[in-house]
Enzyme design. Sequence first.
Site, short mmCIF file in Angstrom:
data_model
loop_
_atom_site.label_atom_id
_atom_site.label_comp_id
_atom_site.label_asym_id
_atom_site.label_seq_id
_atom_site.Cartn_x
_atom_site.Cartn_y
_atom_site.Cartn_z
N LYS A 111 -6.30 -38.22 -2.94
CA LYS A 111 -6.87 -38.90 -4.11
C LYS A 111 -6.57 -40.39 -4.16
CE LYS A 111 -6.70 -34.87 -7.18
NZ LYS A 111 -5.97 -34.32 -8.31
N LYS A 194 -11.99 -26.44 -3.51
CA LYS A 194 -11.43 -25.53 -4.53
C LYS A 194 -12.14 -25.72 -5.88
CE LYS A 194 -7.71 -28.19 -6.57
NZ LYS A 194 -6.43 -28.24 -7.18
N LYS A 197 -10.83 -27.91 -12.52
CA LYS A 197 -11.27 -28.15 -13.90
C LYS A 197 -11.67 -29.59 -14.14
CE LYS A 197 -6.76 -27.75 -15.84
NZ LYS A 197 -6.10 -28.85 -15.13
P1 AMP Z 1 -4.16 -27.86 -12.62
O1 AMP Z 1 -5.61 -27.48 -12.75
O2 AMP Z 1 -3.93 -28.77 -11.46
O3 AMP Z 1 -3.58 -28.30 -13.89
O4 AMP Z 1 -3.40 -26.53 -12.17
C1 AMP Z 1 -2.95 -25.53 -13.07
C2 AMP Z 1 -2.63 -24.26 -12.31
O5 AMP Z 1 -3.84 -23.67 -11.79
C3 AMP Z 1 -1.72 -24.48 -11.09
O6 AMP Z 1 -0.87 -23.36 -10.96
C4 AMP Z 1 -2.69 -24.51 -9.94
O7 AMP Z 1 -2.11 -24.16 -8.70
C5 AMP Z 1 -3.71 -23.47 -10.39
N1 AMP Z 1 -5.03 -23.71 -9.77
C6 AMP Z 1 -5.80 -24.82 -9.91
N2 AMP Z 1 -6.93 -24.70 -9.20
C7 AMP Z 1 -6.87 -23.50 -8.57
C8 AMP Z 1 -7.75 -22.79 -7.67
N3 AMP Z 1 -8.91 -23.29 -7.29
N4 AMP Z 1 -7.38 -21.55 -7.25
C9 AMP Z 1 -6.19 -20.99 -7.65
N5 AMP Z 1 -5.33 -21.61 -8.49
C10 AMP Z 1 -5.65 -22.84 -8.94
#
Ligand code: AMP
Length: 330
Positions: A111, A194, A197
């Site tokens: 990033k 992946k 959000k």
């Molecule tokens: P974040 O969206 O970065 O705030 O991540 C929050 C949680 O969701 C963390 O435990 C990440 O590892 C998990 N996470 C985010 N994206 C994925 C994905 N595509 N597949 C599985 N886990 C995810």
Amino acid sequence: MKTMITGVRPTGSITLANYIGGIKKFIEQQDKYKSLIFIADIHGLTTYINPNEIRNNILDITALYLACGIDLSHTIIFQQSDVLEHCNLGFLMAFQCGVGELSRMTQYKSKKAELSKNNKDMGLFIYPTLMAADILLYDASVVPVGADQRQHIEKTRDLGERFNKVYGKTFELPEYQIPKIGAKIMNLQNPSIKMSKSASKDDKGTIFILDDIEITKKKIMSACTDSEGKVYFDEENKPGISNLLSIVAVIDNLNIEDVSKKYKEYTYKDFKIEVATKVTEFILKIQNEFYKYRNNEEYLKKILKEGAAKARILANKKMEEVKKIVGLKF
Ligand code: AMP
């Protein structure tokens, strides 16, 4: 009793991948640990988000945690920025770290080009040291996360270990807990990236838990597959179908072999209908619960305030201990 911690950044609306990656496992085990789940709002500021949107996301995530099954009799829910010890310890963790190693972290490398354009890549650079503090501060042993966080947990262990070597055993070293199925849920339209959000609200490849059910169905029906026409699991050659199999396996609590067998004879269309039905039923249940909580903002704010007060007691105790150990306190 051991401690478990996990968090989500308020950088967008929660996706099905967030649920599968970290929240599900956390909820299943919350009564076996001293459990803390937080909203990683300081981490969220590593990229610019409209302040009102952040506030809204914080309340959404709190309501979603509760809707997904967080039990307040076992678990503390809090906002990271309400417990400033995260920043204090994060700063000290940065002193355990080299510039070179932080610049080699995968997330930073992927990033930094975008962020450094505006001279805004420092937050991302020190993300791992703040994350180490998030975990070490509570002596957490277990951290349920998706595969994308593996490197950050490894770095946390490293930093904890380095500190322990210099100052004597101070921190518990954490283990990541990455789900066997759904460790990395992929974007439905582009299964080589992946599901995230931070995708735009109308991204057809991202299933947001709060999306309209009809939209979710359409997203699943238009998911990218392949031309072979056979449903089976092969992440390398059939990433789209394998992704859908993982999603349905997690929702039905089955293993990959069982779901593959179950859908072996299905056409892609019928398989997608089945996935869409299961996912939307699942999401609808969460949504029904979500609005009960989300419509009562005062209650959500109270939960966060009470959670922060409890987390602060633990964090403060640890931080005072650390200050004494390093020589800042008499
Ligand atoms: P974040 O969206 O970065 O705030 O991540 C929050 C949680 O969701 C963390 O435990 C990440 O590892 C998990 N996470 C985010 N994206 C994925 C994905 N595509 N597949 C599985 N886990 C995810």
